[in-house]
Design an enzyme around this catalytic site. Structure first.
Site, PDB file in Angstrom:
ATOM      1  CB  CYS A 141      36.334  48.485  37.382  1.00  0.00           C
ATOM      2  SG  CYS A 141      34.724  48.203  36.625  1.00  0.00           S
ATOM      3  CB  CYS A 144      35.929  47.614  33.736  1.00  0.00           C
ATOM      4  SG  CYS A 144      34.789  48.535  34.755  1.00  0.00           S
ATOM      5  CG  ASP A 145      39.956  46.637  34.097  1.00  0.00           C
ATOM      6  OD1 ASP A 145      39.583  47.113  33.021  1.00  0.00           O
ATOM      7  OD2 ASP A 145      40.362  47.335  35.054  1.00  0.00           O
TER       8      ASP A 145
HETATM    9  P1  FAD Z   1      32.779  59.836  35.995  1.00  0.00           P
HETATM   10  O1  FAD Z   1      33.396  59.030  34.912  1.00  0.00           O
HETATM   11  O2  FAD Z   1      32.989  59.419  37.404  1.00  0.00           O
HETATM   12  O3  FAD Z   1      33.294  61.328  35.768  1.00  0.00           O
HETATM   13  C1  FAD Z   1      32.880  62.417  36.519  1.00  0.00           C
HETATM   14  C2  FAD Z   1      33.971  63.467  36.394  1.00  0.00           C
HETATM   15  O4  FAD Z   1      33.409  64.754  36.598  1.00  0.00           O
HETATM   16  C3  FAD Z   1      35.047  63.386  37.477  1.00  0.00           C
HETATM   17  O5  FAD Z   1      35.959  62.355  37.301  1.00  0.00           O
HETATM   18  C4  FAD Z   1      35.668  64.757  37.368  1.00  0.00           C
HETATM   19  O6  FAD Z   1      36.596  64.817  36.282  1.00  0.00           O
HETATM   20  C5  FAD Z   1      34.439  65.630  37.037  1.00  0.00           C
HETATM   21  N1  FAD Z   1      34.004  66.347  38.249  1.00  0.00           N
HETATM   22  C6  FAD Z   1      33.819  65.839  39.503  1.00  0.00           C
HETATM   23  N2  FAD Z   1      33.472  66.805  40.366  1.00  0.00           N
HETATM   24  C7  FAD Z   1      33.424  67.949  39.641  1.00  0.00           C
HETATM   25  C8  FAD Z   1      33.123  69.298  39.967  1.00  0.00           C
HETATM   26  N3  FAD Z   1      32.814  69.657  41.227  1.00  0.00           N
HETATM   27  N4  FAD Z   1      33.183  70.237  38.975  1.00  0.00           N
HETATM   28  C9  FAD Z   1      33.484  69.873  37.703  1.00  0.00           C
HETATM   29  N5  FAD Z   1      33.778  68.613  37.342  1.00  0.00           N
HETATM   30  C10 FAD Z   1      33.752  67.659  38.291  1.00  0.00           C
HETATM   31  N6  FAD Z   1      32.833  51.120  32.825  1.00  0.00           N
HETATM   32  C11 FAD Z   1      32.557  50.436  31.692  1.00  0.00           C
HETATM   33  O7  FAD Z   1      31.410  50.434  31.250  1.00  0.00           O
HETATM   34  N7  FAD Z   1      33.540  49.756  30.999  1.00  0.00           N
HETATM   35  C12 FAD Z   1      34.834  49.748  31.420  1.00  0.00           C
HETATM   36  O8  FAD Z   1      35.702  49.099  30.798  1.00  0.00           O
HETATM   37  C13 FAD Z   1      35.175  50.472  32.608  1.00  0.00           C
HETATM   38  N8  FAD Z   1      36.436  50.487  33.069  1.00  0.00           N
HETATM   39  C14 FAD Z   1      36.725  51.168  34.222  1.00  0.00           C
HETATM   40  C15 FAD Z   1      38.034  51.151  34.689  1.00  0.00           C
HETATM   41  C16 FAD Z   1      38.349  51.830  35.855  1.00  0.00           C
HETATM   42  C17 FAD Z   1      39.786  51.814  36.341  1.00  0.00           C
HETATM   43  C18 FAD Z   1      37.345  52.537  36.578  1.00  0.00           C
HETATM   44  C19 FAD Z   1      37.701  53.296  37.841  1.00  0.00           C
HETATM   45  C20 FAD Z   1      36.036  52.542  36.124  1.00  0.00           C
HETATM   46  C21 FAD Z   1      35.716  51.849  34.950  1.00  0.00           C
HETATM   47  N9  FAD Z   1      34.407  51.800  34.460  1.00  0.00           N
HETATM   48  C22 FAD Z   1      34.119  51.148  33.289  1.00  0.00           C
HETATM   49  C23 FAD Z   1      33.309  52.500  35.161  1.00  0.00           C
HETATM   50  C24 FAD Z   1      33.036  53.814  34.430  1.00  0.00           C
HETATM   51  O9  FAD Z   1      34.244  54.505  34.280  1.00  0.00           O
HETATM   52  C25 FAD Z   1      32.048  54.663  35.218  1.00  0.00           C
HETATM   53  O10 FAD Z   1      30.876  53.916  35.473  1.00  0.00           O
HETATM   54  C26 FAD Z   1      31.672  55.907  34.437  1.00  0.00           C
HETATM   55  O11 FAD Z   1      32.823  56.618  34.046  1.00  0.00           O
HETATM   56  C27 FAD Z   1      30.782  56.817  35.262  1.00  0.00           C
HETATM   57  O12 FAD Z   1      30.539  57.947  34.501  1.00  0.00           O
HETATM   58  P2  FAD Z   1      30.008  59.303  35.111  1.00  0.00           P
HETATM   59  O13 FAD Z   1      29.624  60.110  33.931  1.00  0.00           O
HETATM   60  O14 FAD Z   1      28.991  59.076  36.152  1.00  0.00           O
HETATM   61  O15 FAD Z   1      31.223  60.045  35.818  1.00  0.00           O
END
Ligand code: FAD
Ligand code: NDP
Length: 331
Positions: A141, A144-145
């Site tokens: 990302c 992000c980084d």
């Molecule tokens: P996610 O964070 O993708 O989480 C969803 C979670 O739900 C899954 O990981 C899993 O644990 C759970 N899940 C999945 N399927 C199931 C199921 N069937 N049953 C139950 N649970 C389940 N964004 C920023 O704004 N700032 C940053 O500094 C930043 N740094 C990042 C660094 C990295 C390395 C990465 C990969 C991403 C980064 N991002 C950052 C992006 C950010 O993390 C995502 O945009 C955000 O987390 C998305 O949130 P979400 O709620 O959609 O789901």
């Protein structure tokens, strides 16, 4: 059924979208039940931010906050607002019946409404050296980084040829001394506008037909061994940063095609809404967003899903009340 009662709302997921939805539905006294997953899609409960170090762009934390701590705090807030959390992965759902049925390894749960917040997983290459230098130079990302001090005025590499790769290369050219884009074919998949941006940026060099073979370094990443897939020539490029932009995989397998997705698997919602094509089912966060993919945008759409679910439940209960009164009037 392991739980005889019908839930108002079940939330599936554990990132910023799921926990924001839990806070709002909890405060609306809907007693949300949240399934946070157990290493669902290979990621710990708490979602993508559990795989990173500092988060510096989430409002409210002027000194930054570690990704895992931010997610611990969101989880604690969900509980404080009345959410019940189960550390189980949802294996499948049945959206063809009312109430909906949600299946985990240990039970079945029924619910009037469903909020899908299962996020997406950034694809990795599994290069030799990747595990050693993950978050020590390798990231999935750039937005992000990219601004971290370890990348400032240093040579950086981006892998990919799509819109994300071009956007990330442009973004990184503000910080790095140079940016090299590794493209495995001799064309970019990105839109023409994005292509123009990278082709006209003097700090960005494109290496065509080139693939990464190994991440090398000492305590942190210092370079990437690359190979031209036409000639077979190899070289080690100096780099303090290696950014993967080879696509994301939305976590939608458990839906078993019961909701329409786009060609890359993202759940389709109505515009300016989290409503899906099934009334009572809402999708928020990265599972429906392939453009912004940020914690704050995921949280924002989690709020939208909660408010839309609440309105849906108010309407549903009023219809159910009218139906009961009509039946009682006839008897
Ligand atoms: P996610 O964070 O993708 O989480 C969803 C979670 O739900 C899954 O990981 C899993 O644990 C759970 N899940 C999945 N399927 C199931 C199921 N069937 N049953 C139950 N649970 C389940 N964004 C920023 O704004 N700032 C940053 O500094 C930043 N740094 C990042 C660094 C990295 C390395 C990465 C990969 C991403 C980064 N991002 C950052 C992006 C950010 O993390 C995502 O945009 C955000 O987390 C998305 O949130 P979400 O709620 O959609 O789901
Ligand atoms: P894409 O799937 O569009 O592109 C992935 C890129 O990574 C492709 O160039 C692909 O190469 C390359 N790739 C995949 N696997 C490998 C591998 N193992 N080794 C080397 N290269 C690899 O993903 P994006 O994240 O770029 O975009 C996803 C969607 O989001 C698209 O629809 C895009 O338009 C959209 N988007 C829009 C943005 C905007 O409008 N601002 C910003 C970001 C995304 P190949 O081409 O050879 O398959």
């Amino acid at each position: 059924m392991s739980d005889q009662s019908v839930e108002n709302v079940i939330i599936v997921g554990s990132g910023p979208a799921a926990h924001t939805a839990a806070v709002y539905t909890g405060r609306a006294e809907l007693r949300p039940l949240l399934f946070e997953g157990f290493m669902a899609g290979g990621v710990a409960a708490g979602g993508q931010l559990t795989t990173t170090t500092e988060v510096e762009n989430y409002p409210g934390f002027p000194d930054g906050i570690s990704g895992p701590e931010l997610m611990d705090r969101m989880r604690a807030q969900s509980l404080a607002c009345g959410a019940r959390i189960k550390t189980e992965t949802v294996e499948r759902v049945d959206l063809s019946v009312r109430p909906f049925v949600v299946y985990t390894a240990t039970g079945e749960y029924s619910s009037e409404s469903l909020i899908i917040a299962t996020g997406a997983t950034a694809k990795r290459l599994a290069l030799p050296g990747e595990e050693s230098y993950w978050q020590k130079g390798i990231s999935a990302c750039a937005v992000c980084d990219g601004a971290l001090p370890i990348f400032r005025n240093k040579p950086l590499i981006v892998i990919g040829g799509g819109d994300s790769a071009c956007e990330e290369a442009s973004y990184l050219s503000k910080y790095g001394s140079t940016v090299t884009l590794l493209v495995r074919r001799d064309v970019l998949r990105a839109s023409k506008a994005m292509q123009h941006r990278v082709l006209n940026d003097p700090k960005i060099t494109i290496l065509w037909n080139t693939e990464a073979e190994e991440a090398v370094g000492e305590a942190a990443l210092t370079g990437v061994r690359v190979r031209n897939n036409r000639t077979g020539d190899e070289q080690v490029l100096e780099a303090s940063g290696l950014f993967y932009a080879i696509g994301h995989q939305p976590n939608t397998e458990f839906l078993e095609s019961q909701l329409p997705t786009d060609e890359t698997g993202y759940v389709i919602t109505e515009s300016d809404s989290t409503r899906t094509s099934v009334a009572g089912v809402f999708a928020c966060g990265d599972v429906k967003d392939k453009v912004f993919r940020q914690a704050v945008t995921a949280a924002g759409s989690g709020c939208m899903a909660a408010l839309e679910a609440e309105h849906y439940l108010v309407d549903l209960k009023s219809v159910q009340r009218d139906t009961v009164s009509q039946i009682e009037g006839k008897t």
